[in-house]
Each structure stands twice: as C-alpha cells, then as structure tokens.
Design a protein around this motif. Structure first.
Motif, PDB file in Angstrom:
ATOM      1  N   GLY A 106      47.960 -39.007 -15.451  1.00 45.65           N
ATOM      2  CA  GLY A 106      48.195 -37.595 -15.749  1.00 45.65           C
ATOM      3  C   GLY A 106      48.748 -36.862 -14.545  1.00 45.65           C
ATOM      4  O   GLY A 106      48.986 -37.447 -13.489  1.00 45.65           O
ATOM      5  N   VAL A 134      41.637 -32.069 -11.773  1.00 42.89           N
ATOM      6  CA  VAL A 134      41.840 -31.963 -13.213  1.00 42.89           C
ATOM      7  C   VAL A 134      43.251 -32.459 -13.518  1.00 42.89           C
ATOM      8  O   VAL A 134      44.227 -31.922 -12.999  1.00 42.89           O
ATOM      9  CB  VAL A 134      41.675 -30.508 -13.703  1.00 42.89           C
ATOM     10  CG1 VAL A 134      41.890 -30.431 -15.207  1.00 42.89           C
ATOM     11  CG2 VAL A 134      40.307 -29.960 -13.309  1.00 42.89           C
ATOM     12  N   LEU A 153      38.981 -35.270 -15.815  1.00 45.32           N
ATOM     13  CA  LEU A 153      38.445 -34.800 -14.540  1.00 45.32           C
ATOM     14  C   LEU A 153      37.912 -35.989 -13.764  1.00 45.32           C
ATOM     15  O   LEU A 153      37.289 -36.895 -14.352  1.00 45.32           O
ATOM     16  CB  LEU A 153      37.303 -33.803 -14.765  1.00 45.32           C
ATOM     17  CG  LEU A 153      37.679 -32.403 -15.230  1.00 45.32           C
ATOM     18  CD1 LEU A 153      38.114 -32.381 -16.674  1.00 45.32           C
ATOM     19  CD2 LEU A 153      36.538 -31.462 -14.996  1.00 45.32           C
ATOM     20  N   LYS A 160      46.151 -33.514 -16.478  1.00 40.10           N
ATOM     21  CA  LYS A 160      46.569 -33.228 -17.845  1.00 40.10           C
ATOM     22  C   LYS A 160      47.543 -34.324 -18.255  1.00 40.10           C
ATOM     23  O   LYS A 160      48.470 -34.643 -17.523  1.00 40.10           O
ATOM     24  CB  LYS A 160      47.220 -31.861 -17.935  1.00 40.10           C
ATOM     25  CG  LYS A 160      47.506 -31.449 -19.357  1.00 40.10           C
ATOM     26  CD  LYS A 160      47.673 -29.955 -19.449  1.00 40.10           C
ATOM     27  CE  LYS A 160      47.683 -29.566 -20.888  1.00 40.10           C
ATOM     28  NZ  LYS A 160      46.680 -28.623 -21.249  1.00 40.10           N
ATOM     29  N   ASP A 167      44.789 -28.773 -11.593  1.00 38.93           N
ATOM     30  CA  ASP A 167      43.806 -27.908 -10.950  1.00 38.93           C
ATOM     31  C   ASP A 167      42.934 -28.741 -10.032  1.00 38.93           C
ATOM     32  O   ASP A 167      42.819 -29.958 -10.205  1.00 38.93           O
ATOM     33  CB  ASP A 167      42.929 -27.215 -12.009  1.00 38.93           C
ATOM     34  CG  ASP A 167      42.221 -25.973 -11.497  1.00 38.93           C
ATOM     35  OD1 ASP A 167      42.425 -25.589 -10.318  1.00 38.93           O
ATOM     36  OD2 ASP A 167      41.476 -25.361 -12.280  1.00 38.93           O
ATOM     37  N   LYS A 197      45.510 -33.494 -23.375  1.00 37.71           N
ATOM     38  CA  LYS A 197      44.124 -33.783 -22.992  1.00 37.71           C
ATOM     39  C   LYS A 197      43.954 -33.650 -21.489  1.00 37.71           C
ATOM     40  O   LYS A 197      44.899 -33.787 -20.720  1.00 37.71           O
ATOM     41  CB  LYS A 197      43.739 -35.188 -23.433  1.00 37.71           C
ATOM     42  CG  LYS A 197      43.775 -35.334 -24.929  1.00 37.71           C
ATOM     43  CD  LYS A 197      42.762 -36.305 -25.402  1.00 37.71           C
ATOM     44  CE  LYS A 197      42.783 -36.324 -26.918  1.00 37.71           C
ATOM     45  NZ  LYS A 197      41.538 -36.698 -27.471  1.00 37.71           N
ATOM     46  N   GLN A 198      42.688 -33.389 -21.100  1.00 32.29           N
ATOM     47  CA  GLN A 198      42.365 -33.294 -19.677  1.00 32.29           C
ATOM     48  C   GLN A 198      41.431 -34.428 -19.274  1.00 32.29           C
ATOM     49  O   GLN A 198      40.607 -34.883 -20.069  1.00 32.29           O
ATOM     50  CB  GLN A 198      41.682 -31.962 -19.365  1.00 32.29           C
ATOM     51  CG  GLN A 198      42.618 -30.797 -19.397  1.00 32.29           C
ATOM     52  CD  GLN A 198      41.966 -29.528 -18.876  1.00 32.29           C
ATOM     53  OE1 GLN A 198      40.757 -29.421 -18.802  1.00 32.29           O
ATOM     54  NE2 GLN A 198      42.784 -28.564 -18.511  1.00 32.29           N
ATOM     55  N   TYR A 208      36.619 -37.977 -19.482  1.00 29.77           N
ATOM     56  CA  TYR A 208      37.728 -37.766 -20.402  1.00 29.77           C
ATOM     57  C   TYR A 208      37.369 -36.717 -21.434  1.00 29.77           C
ATOM     58  O   TYR A 208      36.257 -36.725 -21.974  1.00 29.77           O
ATOM     59  CB  TYR A 208      38.084 -39.072 -21.126  1.00 29.77           C
ATOM     60  CG  TYR A 208      38.672 -40.133 -20.205  1.00 29.77           C
ATOM     61  CD1 TYR A 208      40.042 -40.301 -20.117  1.00 29.77           C
ATOM     62  CD2 TYR A 208      37.847 -40.943 -19.443  1.00 29.77           C
ATOM     63  CE1 TYR A 208      40.585 -41.273 -19.297  1.00 29.77           C
ATOM     64  CE2 TYR A 208      38.383 -41.915 -18.608  1.00 29.77           C
ATOM     65  CZ  TYR A 208      39.746 -42.066 -18.534  1.00 29.77           C
ATOM     66  OH  TYR A 208      40.281 -43.021 -17.706  1.00 29.77           O
ATOM     67  N   GLU A 209      38.319 -35.829 -21.716  1.00 27.38           N
ATOM     68  CA  GLU A 209      38.123 -34.838 -22.768  1.00 27.38           C
ATOM     69  C   GLU A 209      38.138 -35.546 -24.119  1.00 27.38           C
ATOM     70  O   GLU A 209      38.924 -36.465 -24.340  1.00 27.38           O
ATOM     71  CB  GLU A 209      39.262 -33.830 -22.690  1.00 27.38           C
ATOM     72  CG  GLU A 209      39.155 -32.707 -23.671  1.00 27.38           C
ATOM     73  CD  GLU A 209      40.324 -31.752 -23.556  1.00 27.38           C
ATOM     74  OE1 GLU A 209      41.473 -32.204 -23.794  1.00 27.38           O
ATOM     75  OE2 GLU A 209      40.108 -30.588 -23.203  1.00 27.38           O
TER      76      GLU A 209
END
Length: 169
Positions: free
Chosen positions: A112, A127, A136, A129, A116, A133-134, A167-168
C-alpha cells in the motif's frame, strides 16, 4: 518529490499583549523551536526574536509582530521552516518524507501507500491505503528491509509485516 518547506507548528492564539504567539508544535521535540532563526507564515519569512518552551507550551515572538492585535492575525496559521533548516538525527526520518511512499514486500507485491503516521506510543504506526482498504502497522526496525525516501519506495519483510499488521475488514 522533496518539499522545500516543512510545517513545524500551528499558531494556537496570541499570548499576552506584547505580540507573542502560543504555538502547537508538530514535532517530537518542542525544544527545536528554541533554535529557530526564522519561520515562514503565508509565504512570508519572519525572524524569531524569542522562543521559549515550557510545560505550558511553545511561545514565539516574531519580528514585526509587536502587539496582541498583530498576533491575532496569526491565529490558526501554519508555521513552516525551510527544509535545509530542519535537523534530523541519524536513523530518523521526517514524517513528510514517509507520506506518499509505496510499501512493497520482497517479491515486489505492493502492500500500500503511506497515507498517515500516528504517534501514540513506543512506535509510530504507519497507515497504508491499498485500493479502498487501510492497513496499520508499527514502524518497527525488524519489519523494514530497505528504505529509499527520495524515490518514495520502502521494502518490508512479509513475515514480519504479517506478524504486526492490522488489516481493515
């Protein structure tokens, strides 16, 4: 692309009647303000006449800002410095250099893009993207294989990354 200016703080409000500014620092070490020679606000450079850091916050007095009315015009404004005036300790990196980096695994698959950096504890949390989806993950030394902030490319260990990433859904 390297930015020529770095935002180091935001003016919270005037402080007192003499034109001083209370500043919300955007740095991990507010004492850096004590070494500033100048800041840039809305494209104009101002000499720093006095800077102090205490438990109450960061306070700056700028040349040409001599009373509370003049200081009020700075409320909410960003304070920037020239990039060449930013000091970075060895092994450290500016958040502005991390943002926009593409994070990939050893095999070249993209994890990704860094959108942030959260600073809440022992390690910064990056963070990413990817599509919508995000992801962290804590910026732990063991996760990284190589970093090239100039080219905005970071390679991480898939094994270490998968151990710490969130994972989101």
């Amino acid at each position: 692309m390297t930015q020529s200016r770095i935002t180091v703080g935001e003016v919270a409000r005037p402080h007192g009647v003499g034109g001083a500014l209370k500043v919300n620092p955007l740095t991990d070490d507010a004492r850096r303000f004590e070494k500033l020679k100048s800041v840039i606000v809305d494209g104009k450079e101002y000499a720093v006449l006095h800077a102090s850091v205490s438990q109450s916050g960061v306070f700056l007095t700028l040349e040409g800002v001599s009373d509370r009315n003049a200081a009020e015009a700075f409320r909410g404004k960003s304070l920037q410095i020239k990039r060449e005036n930013a000091s970075v300790a060895k092994g450290r990196v500016l958040i502005v250099d991390v943002l926009g980096c593409t994070v990939s695994f050893e095999d070249g698959q993209v994890a990704g893009e860094v959108v942030d950096v959260l600073q809440h504890g022992a390690a910064d949390v990056w963070v990413l993207k990817k599509e919508k989806k995000q992801i962290l993950f804590p910026a732990l030394k063991r996760v990284f294989i190589s970093e090239d902030y100039g080219d905005k490319k970071i390679t991480v260990s898939r094994k270490a990354f998968d151990e710490v990433a969130v994972y989101e859904d």
